[in-house]
Design an enzyme around this catalytic site. Structure first.
Site, short mmCIF file in Angstrom:
data_model
loop_
_atom_site.label_atom_id
_atom_site.label_comp_id
_atom_site.label_asym_id
_atom_site.label_seq_id
_atom_site.Cartn_x
_atom_site.Cartn_y
_atom_site.Cartn_z
N ASP A 86 106.28 33.44 64.34
CA ASP A 86 107.50 33.28 63.56
C ASP A 86 108.57 32.53 64.34
O ASP A 86 108.82 32.84 65.51
CB ASP A 86 108.07 34.66 63.21
CG ASP A 86 107.67 35.11 61.82
OD1 ASP A 86 107.37 34.26 60.97
OD2 ASP A 86 107.66 36.34 61.59
N GLU A 125 106.05 37.06 49.87
CA GLU A 125 106.33 38.49 50.12
C GLU A 125 107.09 39.10 48.95
O GLU A 125 108.11 38.56 48.51
CB GLU A 125 107.14 38.62 51.42
CG GLU A 125 107.50 40.07 51.75
CD GLU A 125 107.98 40.29 53.18
OE1 GLU A 125 107.94 39.33 53.99
OE2 GLU A 125 108.38 41.42 53.49
O1 KIV Z 1 107.49 39.24 60.56
C1 KIV Z 1 106.46 39.55 59.94
O2 KIV Z 1 105.69 40.42 60.34
C2 KIV Z 1 106.18 38.85 58.67
C3 KIV Z 1 105.11 39.40 57.80
C4 KIV Z 1 105.48 40.70 57.24
C5 KIV Z 1 104.67 38.44 56.77
O3 KIV Z 1 106.82 37.90 58.36
#
Ligand code: KIV
Length: 265
Positions: free
Chosen positions: A86, A183
């Site tokens: 991310d 989501e």
């Molecule tokens: O940060 C995370 O774990 C996510 C998932 C829930 C898709 O973005």
């Protein structure tokens, strides 16, 4: 025989073949090794680490430094799965910042970066893709926008919001995104997006009619404290090892047994 490494083109082939894609989060080398051994296709170092590792009440406190630390750890535990990381809050608000942040995650061992947001993210997505950085987009409930959304709520229920989400998904695909996480959206909307897009759509609280599923590892292992979102299933219940729970998750997603109707909206 060694299982074949998962790649971004390989995920597109899975969609074309109708094979469901499995994804879980992981934040350290030991869990990454277990998740990889269970046959999970993609491991996401999610900024959910802010919640489940650091005990924060949102993902907003997570930094690129935090992400680099956990990506390096997870990298050491993986052999087969594709490692997605991310981009955290305010680490990709313009093209230059997105390239800088993504560069750090890729050097740490990520093979794809994930970012939250719709058409406004098109310049960042194309800048990353032009530099050879695969991008996973994230629409629907985007936790980095929690204060704007007014809480962790289902998105896309009204027709105008559903239309906007469909348009955003098309724009992100056209900009070069290779994967889309959806989501907390109604199952019918998610199914229509997955059908319309060429790229795989991975759901979390988005019903079973998409191309794959993702959950937070600690939810799958029943570690997260209640209240748990409706889309969560504790796969440890009735099983006596983490390996058995992870294998059950992989099998349930591949067979289309998870999520059930009760996990959706
Ligand atoms: O940060 C995370 O774990 C996510 C998932 C829930 C898709 O973005």
């Amino acid at each position: 025989m060694k299982a074949r490494k998962v790649t971004m083109p390989g995920l597109a082939q899975m969609k074309a073949a109708g094979d469901r894609i499995t994804m879980l989060t992981a934040y350290d080398a030991s869990f990454a090794r277990l998740v990889d051994a269970a046959g999970v296709d993609c491991v996401l170092v999610g900024d959910s680490l802010g919640n489940v590792i650091r005990g924060l009440d949102s993902t907003l406190g997570v930094t690129v430094d935090d992400m680099v630390y956990h990506v390096e750890a997870v990298r050491r535990g993986l052999e087969r799965a594709l490692l997605i990381a991310d981009l955290p809050f305010l680490a990709y608000h313009d093209r230059a910042t997105a390239l800088h942040s993504a560069g750090r995650l890729m050097r740490a061992g990520a093979e794809m970066v994930k970012l939250e947001g719709g058409a406004a993210m098109v310049p960042q997505v194309s800048a990353l893709v032009e530099q050879g950085i695969p991008v996973c987009a994230h629409l629907g409930l985007t936790p980095q926008h929690v204060h704007q959304l007014g809480g962790y709520r289902v998105q896309g229920r009204e027709e105008a919001a559903a239309r906007r989400l469909r348009e955003d998904a098309g724009a992100l695909q056209a900009a070069g995104a290779g994967l889309l996480v959806l989501e907390c959206v109604p199952a019918g909307l998610a199914a229509s997006v997955a059908e319309a897009l060429r790229i795989p759509v991975i759901g979390i609280g988005a019903g079973v009619e998409v191309d794959g599923q993702v959950l937070v590892l600690y939810d799958v292992l029943g570690i997260s404290p209640p209240p748990r979102p409706r889309f969560v299933k504790d796969f440890m219940t009735g099983r006596d090892s983490i390996a058995a729970a992870l294998s059950a998750y992989v099998e349930a997603v591949r067979q289309g047994d998870f999520p059930a109707a009760e996990h959706g909206y």
